[in-house]
Design an enzyme around this catalytic site. Structure first.
Site, PDB file in Angstrom:
ATOM      1  N   CYS A 148       0.841  -1.189   0.000  1.00  0.00           N
ATOM      2  CA  CYS A 148       0.000   0.000   0.000  1.00  0.00           C
ATOM      3  C   CYS A 148       0.882   1.247   0.000  1.00  0.00           C
ATOM      4  CB  CYS A 148      -0.881  -0.048   1.243  1.00  0.00           C
ATOM      5  SG  CYS A 148      -1.320   1.545   1.911  1.00  0.00           S
ATOM      6  N   GLU A 149       0.639   2.126  -0.962  1.00  0.00           N
ATOM      7  CA  GLU A 149       1.512   3.293  -1.071  1.00  0.00           C
ATOM      8  C   GLU A 149       1.221   4.363  -0.012  1.00  0.00           C
ATOM      9  OE1 GLU A 149       0.946   4.609  -5.057  1.00  0.00           O
ATOM     10  OE2 GLU A 149      -0.707   5.939  -4.544  1.00  0.00           O
ATOM     11  N   HIS A 150       0.112   4.219   0.689  1.00  0.00           N
ATOM     12  CA  HIS A 150      -0.210   5.212   1.719  1.00  0.00           C
ATOM     13  C   HIS A 150       0.474   4.921   3.049  1.00  0.00           C
ATOM     14  CE1 HIS A 150      -4.062   5.716  -0.812  1.00  0.00           C
ATOM     15  NE2 HIS A 150      -3.147   6.581  -1.182  1.00  0.00           N
ATOM     16  N   HIS A 151       0.742   3.635   3.322  1.00  0.00           N
ATOM     17  CA  HIS A 151       1.320   3.273   4.628  1.00  0.00           C
ATOM     18  C   HIS A 151       2.574   2.417   4.505  1.00  0.00           C
ATOM     19  CE1 HIS A 151      -3.025   4.003   5.389  1.00  0.00           C
ATOM     20  NE2 HIS A 151      -2.549   4.630   6.451  1.00  0.00           N
ATOM     21  N   GLN A 189      -5.060  -0.561  -4.515  1.00  0.00           N
ATOM     22  CA  GLN A 189      -5.684  -1.720  -5.149  1.00  0.00           C
ATOM     23  C   GLN A 189      -6.477  -1.355  -6.405  1.00  0.00           C
ATOM     24  OE1 GLN A 189      -7.691  -4.396  -2.381  1.00  0.00           O
ATOM     25  NE2 GLN A 189      -9.129  -4.972  -3.986  1.00  0.00           N
ATOM     26  N   HIS A 227      -6.076  -5.510   3.612  1.00  0.00           N
ATOM     27  CA  HIS A 227      -5.085  -4.442   3.785  1.00  0.00           C
ATOM     28  C   HIS A 227      -4.588  -4.405   5.226  1.00  0.00           C
ATOM     29  CE1 HIS A 227      -5.690  -2.284  -0.147  1.00  0.00           C
ATOM     30  NE2 HIS A 227      -6.582  -3.253  -0.177  1.00  0.00           N
ATOM     31  N   CYS A 249      -2.741  -2.338   6.634  1.00  0.00           N
ATOM     32  CA  CYS A 249      -2.765  -1.006   7.237  1.00  0.00           C
ATOM     33  C   CYS A 249      -4.075  -0.768   7.969  1.00  0.00           C
ATOM     34  CB  CYS A 249      -2.498   0.083   6.200  1.00  0.00           C
ATOM     35  SG  CYS A 249      -3.568   0.023   4.766  1.00  0.00           S
TER      36      CYS A 249
HETATM   37 ZN   LIG Z   1      -2.703   1.680   3.525  1.00  0.00          ZN
END
Ligand SMILES: [Zn+2]
Length: 207
Positions: free
Chosen positions: A91-94, A132, A160, A162
């Site tokens: 996941c590119e956010h976390h 995703q 996920h 995260c």
């Molecule tokens: Zn994430």
């Protein structure tokens, strides 16, 4: 060695900047309040750098080179389905993993692609920093461009970490994303045939 890594190496990919990652991880460990030099952590920066090189190998692979020798001219106009393709992505956010299964189908026009290549295409787009929704779309768009089928359908289920490991307890829910093109978009029978296939004994992601 993993298929994708082997392919990445063949294509002469340069990989991630390992020394910079090592430096950054040392900084991170110190920022955590840890002693980056203690025994258990001493080689962590090096291990993490190597790990990111593997996890992001998908950037270095040309998808067209990957399927190059496995596209065939065939007179076949029935649906081709490859389901339950396991994937692992970040996941590119976390910068935490999301993982699950992808289901891919297409209706050929005059070209088919070797069955073993489809999981590799999924893997190629998974081994990047992703969300995703985009990964799902990229798999569909690539197959569309590579073999110009009558239509492509991609459904991806993802767990996920995260959201699973932080805060809220109900977060083991899987996220489902889909991308449909051509006849899967316009023809309800085609779409339903695909959805019926993938709902049949598809085992849930286990962790
Ligand atoms: Zn994430």
């Amino acid at each position: 060695m993993h298929d994708i890594e082997a392919a990445a190496e063949l294509l002469g990919g340069v990989g991630v900047a390992k020394p910079e990652i090592e430096e950054a991880i040392r900084t991170l460990l110190t920022a955590f309040g840890e002693d980056a030099c203690r025994e258990g952590l001493e080689r962590t920066p090096e291990r993490v750098a190597r790990m990111w090189d593997e996890l992001l190998a998908g950037y270095r692979v040309d998808p067209y080179a990957l399927i190059n020798e496995a596209v065939f001219d065939v007179e076949y106009d029935q649906m081709v389905i490859v389901k339950d393709i396991e994937y692992y992505s970040m996941c590119e956010h976390h910068l935490l993993p999301f993982l699950g299964r992808a289901h891919v189908a297409y209706l050929p026009t005059d070209k088919v692609i070797g069955l073993s290549k489809i999981p590799r295409v999924v893997d190629l787009f998974a081994r990047r920093l992703q969300v995703q929704e985009r990964m799902t779309r990229q798999i569909a768009d690539f197959l569309e461009a590579a073999i110009h089928p009558q239509g492509v359908a991609v459904v991806v289920e993802g767990l996920h970490l995260c959201s699973k490991i932080r805060g809220v307890k109900k977060s083991s829910a899987r996220m489902v994303t889909s991308a449909m093109t051509g006849s899967f978009q316009t023809n309800e029978l085609t779409r339903n045939e695909f959805l019926e296939h993938i709902s049949r004994d598809t085992s849930a992601v286990s962790l």
